[in-house]
Design a protein around this motif. Sequence first.
Motif, PDB file in Angstrom:
ATOM      1  N   GLY A 156       0.823  -1.204   0.000  1.00 26.29           N
ATOM      2  CA  GLY A 156       0.000   0.000   0.000  1.00 26.29           C
ATOM      3  C   GLY A 156       0.857   1.254   0.000  1.00 26.29           C
ATOM      4  O   GLY A 156       0.533   2.250  -0.647  1.00 26.29           O
ATOM      5  N   LYS A 157       1.968   1.206   0.731  1.00 25.94           N
ATOM      6  CA  LYS A 157       2.901   2.333   0.787  1.00 25.94           C
ATOM      7  C   LYS A 157       3.487   2.608  -0.599  1.00 25.94           C
ATOM      8  O   LYS A 157       3.565   3.760  -1.032  1.00 25.94           O
ATOM      9  CB  LYS A 157       4.011   2.023   1.790  1.00 25.94           C
ATOM     10  N   ARG A 158       3.915   1.575  -1.291  1.00 19.65           N
ATOM     11  CA  ARG A 158       4.513   1.745  -2.612  1.00 19.65           C
ATOM     12  C   ARG A 158       3.489   2.292  -3.610  1.00 19.65           C
ATOM     13  O   ARG A 158       3.797   3.161  -4.436  1.00 19.65           O
ATOM     14  CB  ARG A 158       5.078   0.409  -3.110  1.00 19.65           C
ATOM     15  N   ASP A 190       3.660   5.773  -5.726  1.00 20.02           N
ATOM     16  CA  ASP A 190       3.489   5.839  -7.181  1.00 20.02           C
ATOM     17  C   ASP A 190       2.377   6.826  -7.550  1.00 20.02           C
ATOM     18  O   ASP A 190       2.478   7.536  -8.559  1.00 20.02           O
ATOM     19  CB  ASP A 190       3.163   4.454  -7.738  1.00 20.02           C
ATOM     20  N   ALA A 191       1.329   6.880  -6.742  1.00 24.25           N
ATOM     21  CA  ALA A 191       0.221   7.795  -7.006  1.00 24.25           C
ATOM     22  C   ALA A 191       0.669   9.244  -6.848  1.00 24.25           C
ATOM     23  O   ALA A 191       0.331  10.112  -7.671  1.00 24.25           O
ATOM     24  CB  ALA A 191      -0.949   7.502  -6.066  1.00 24.25           C
ATOM     25  N   LEU A 217      -9.381   5.530   2.879  1.00 22.52           N
ATOM     26  CA  LEU A 217      -9.317   4.420   1.942  1.00 22.52           C
ATOM     27  C   LEU A 217      -8.697   3.247   2.689  1.00 22.52           C
ATOM     28  O   LEU A 217      -7.693   3.408   3.384  1.00 22.52           O
ATOM     29  CB  LEU A 217      -8.448   4.772   0.728  1.00 22.52           C
ATOM     30  N   THR A 218      -9.279   2.066   2.560  1.00 19.76           N
ATOM     31  CA  THR A 218      -8.763   0.895   3.253  1.00 19.76           C
ATOM     32  C   THR A 218      -8.236  -0.130   2.264  1.00 19.76           C
ATOM     33  O   THR A 218      -8.736  -0.251   1.148  1.00 19.76           O
ATOM     34  CB  THR A 218      -9.859   0.246   4.116  1.00 19.76           C
ATOM     35  N   GLY A 219      -7.221  -0.854   2.685  1.00 15.72           N
ATOM     36  CA  GLY A 219      -6.650  -1.889   1.839  1.00 15.72           C
ATOM     37  C   GLY A 219      -5.636  -1.327   0.853  1.00 15.72           C
ATOM     38  O   GLY A 219      -5.518  -0.123   0.677  1.00 15.72           O
ATOM     39  N   ALA A 220      -4.891  -2.238   0.218  1.00 16.41           N
ATOM     40  CA  ALA A 220      -3.889  -1.840  -0.773  1.00 16.41           C
ATOM     41  C   ALA A 220      -4.584  -1.491  -2.081  1.00 16.41           C
ATOM     42  O   ALA A 220      -4.605  -2.278  -3.034  1.00 16.41           O
ATOM     43  CB  ALA A 220      -2.878  -2.962  -0.971  1.00 16.41           C
ATOM     44  N   GLN A 221      -5.169  -0.325  -2.114  1.00 15.04           N
ATOM     45  CA  GLN A 221      -5.940   0.113  -3.279  1.00 15.04           C
ATOM     46  C   GLN A 221      -5.038   0.256  -4.511  1.00 15.04           C
ATOM     47  O   GLN A 221      -3.845   0.556  -4.390  1.00 15.04           O
ATOM     48  CB  GLN A 221      -6.596   1.456  -2.981  1.00 15.04           C
ATOM     49  N   PRO A 222      -5.607   0.053  -5.710  1.00 12.52           N
ATOM     50  CA  PRO A 222      -4.833   0.267  -6.942  1.00 12.52           C
ATOM     51  C   PRO A 222      -4.321   1.702  -6.998  1.00 12.52           C
ATOM     52  O   PRO A 222      -4.947   2.625  -6.464  1.00 12.52           O
ATOM     53  CB  PRO A 222      -5.866   0.002  -8.048  1.00 12.52           C
ATOM     54  N   THR A 223      -3.190   1.888  -7.636  1.00  9.89           N
ATOM     55  CA  THR A 223      -2.596   3.219  -7.725  1.00  9.89           C
ATOM     56  C   THR A 223      -3.565   4.230  -8.304  1.00  9.89           C
ATOM     57  O   THR A 223      -3.663   5.365  -7.813  1.00  9.89           O
ATOM     58  CB  THR A 223      -1.316   3.163  -8.589  1.00  9.89           C
ATOM     59  N   GLU A 224      -4.306   3.853  -9.328  1.00 11.73           N
ATOM     60  CA  GLU A 224      -5.231   4.784  -9.969  1.00 11.73           C
ATOM     61  C   GLU A 224      -6.328   5.239  -9.012  1.00 11.73           C
ATOM     62  O   GLU A 224      -6.765   6.395  -9.054  1.00 11.73           O
ATOM     63  CB  GLU A 224      -5.869   4.134 -11.209  1.00 11.73           C
ATOM     64  N   THR A 225      -6.770   4.343  -8.140  1.00  3.78           N
ATOM     65  CA  THR A 225      -7.781   4.724  -7.143  1.00  3.78           C
ATOM     66  C   THR A 225      -7.229   5.777  -6.195  1.00  3.78           C
ATOM     67  O   THR A 225      -7.916   6.748  -5.845  1.00  3.78           O
ATOM     68  CB  THR A 225      -8.223   3.493  -6.332  1.00  3.78           C
TER      69      THR A 225
END
Length: 217
Positions: free
Chosen positions: A2-4, A8-9, A174-182
Amino acid sequence: MGKRRLEDAIKQIDHPIEVTYRCYELDPTMGRDNKENMYELLAKKYGMSIAQAKANTDRVVQMAKEVGLDYQMDTLILTNTFDAHRLTMYAKTQGLMKEMTERILHAYFTESKHIGDHETLTELAVEVGLNREEVAKMLASDDMSDVVRADEQTAKQYGVTGVPFFLINKKYALTGAQPTETLVQALKKVIAENEITVLNSEDGLNCDDDGCEIPKK
């Protein structure tokens, strides 16, 4: 992971964003030294077979690879992370929290280091530029414990039950390792809401420290 993805976002957004890391223990009851491996722990926790636990973990490993991370789950050492959190909070006082957080995560997930062991934590701290003696002294004491507990109490107030958990402007979560685009979309939305929209026309009287500008007719 999630941090990475958050990093990236942020690279895709042309706006200053300040990231603050907070403490959260997934299992505060876990001991410092454990004989169980990750698959055995997951199988017991979720009532599944070792094979199912490994299959689920393999998917996480693959997702990590997609963002450039190398997770070594077969050799990962389970341990209590409270002292690791104390170290990151100490590093924050020295302006090295980001570096310390990244180093601990890499040591845990990729290098299979024992991040509950004080000697290991001290070596990691020295690598990012912290003083060996001061770190060893801090770890041998209860220093920074109150800071970690305060973060964990704040997490409870926000209803955090897992990680990653992203709180933006103390308002949006936002919870969880969301996609970068999200993450990109969420950050852009918050930034847009914080921008000031000028509604007046150019005919209004405008004054500043140098005086007033008379509208043109």
